[in-house]
Structure formats: structure tokens, C-alpha cells
Design an enzyme around this catalytic site. Sequence first.
Site, PDB file in Angstrom:
ATOM      1  CB  THR A   1      -0.925   0.031   1.231  1.00  0.00           C
ATOM      2  OG1 THR A   1      -0.134   0.106   2.420  1.00  0.00           O
ATOM      3  CG2 THR A   1      -1.821  -1.191   1.277  1.00  0.00           C
ATOM      4  CG  ASP A   2      -1.228   4.853  -1.230  1.00  0.00           C
ATOM      5  OD1 ASP A   2      -1.852   4.583  -0.176  1.00  0.00           O
ATOM      6  OD2 ASP A   2      -1.786   5.303  -2.251  1.00  0.00           O
ATOM      7  CB  THR A   3       1.407   7.379   2.927  1.00  0.00           C
ATOM      8  OG1 THR A   3       0.839   8.250   1.946  1.00  0.00           O
ATOM      9  CG2 THR A   3       2.911   7.276   2.723  1.00  0.00           C
ATOM     10  N   GLY A   4      -1.641   6.096   2.298  1.00  0.00           N
ATOM     11  CA  GLY A   4      -3.058   6.161   2.622  1.00  0.00           C
ATOM     12  C   GLY A   4      -3.691   4.804   2.854  1.00  0.00           C
TER      13      GLY A   4
ATOM     14  CB  VAL B   1      -5.051   3.117  -1.476  1.00  0.00           C
ATOM     15  CG1 VAL B   1      -5.512   2.667  -2.851  1.00  0.00           C
ATOM     16  CG2 VAL B   1      -6.179   3.821  -0.730  1.00  0.00           C
TER      17      VAL B   1
END
Length: 141
Positions: free
Chosen positions: A21-24, A26
Site C-alpha cells: 500500500t501507499d501512505t493512505g 490503498v
Amino acid sequence: MTSETLDTPHQIDIRVYYEDTDTGGVVYYANYLKFFERARTEWLRRLGVNQSELATRENLIFVVKDVELNYRKPARLDDLLRINSTVTRLGAASMRFWQTAMRDGQLLCESSIQVCCIDGRSYRPAPFTPELKNLLEKAKN
């Protein structure tokens, strides 16, 4: 011979980890390609095709030639994804897969991916071995 066929979807479940995932939280878009690669590899393995042995014994390797991805909805950290893989075309030296990533029956990402067989020395297209072609053809029926 396995009951897997080319026109019956192969399914594999993949959990989304933090690293995906990314920092969000997602799933990073390129990671769907990794999920689809794992699913194709496991489908081949269930048919009895070991890609390491094929490369060593026959000097044949599979490479992705063409990819089309459509993102529909985001996958998130801890989701359990079902990756479906179906071969839509089998040629002399290539296969085209239709693959989807689903969460609880909801389409998240879909793809059309062409995988080609190449000679590991020249990196030029190479036909499937007769044995491999026969196995793939039988899997269609």
C-alpha cells in the site's frame, strides 16, 4: 492431469499487506501486476509447469509483452483479494490472460495480459515445446 482448464478461471486469494500500500493504505497501482503475476504462476504450477525447470531444461522463459489494466475501485490494507485468471487466447508462442482482482465479489481491477515464450539465450520469440503445447491444448478441453 489436473481439472484446471484454460477457459475455467483459476482463483487464488492474496492478502493485502502494508508493503502493498501507499501512505493512505490503498494498494499501489503497480502491485496489481505482482498479484496477477503470482496468479498466472500458480495456474501454470497447477498444470504441472515449473518455470524454473523449463528455463533450465528447455532454455525457455515467459515474459510479459502487453498489459492493459483498468482500475475500478481501490483495494486497501488487510483486504483479502480473489485473483481470477482465464486464458482467452493460446498461440504458438504466446498466451493472453484475462485477470481480475475482486474483493467480496466486487471488481477492483481487470486486466488483459499477453505472455510470450522466448528463448533464454537470444531473447527472441520461441514456440512452446510440443509437450507444453500439448499440455496447454489438453487443458482447454
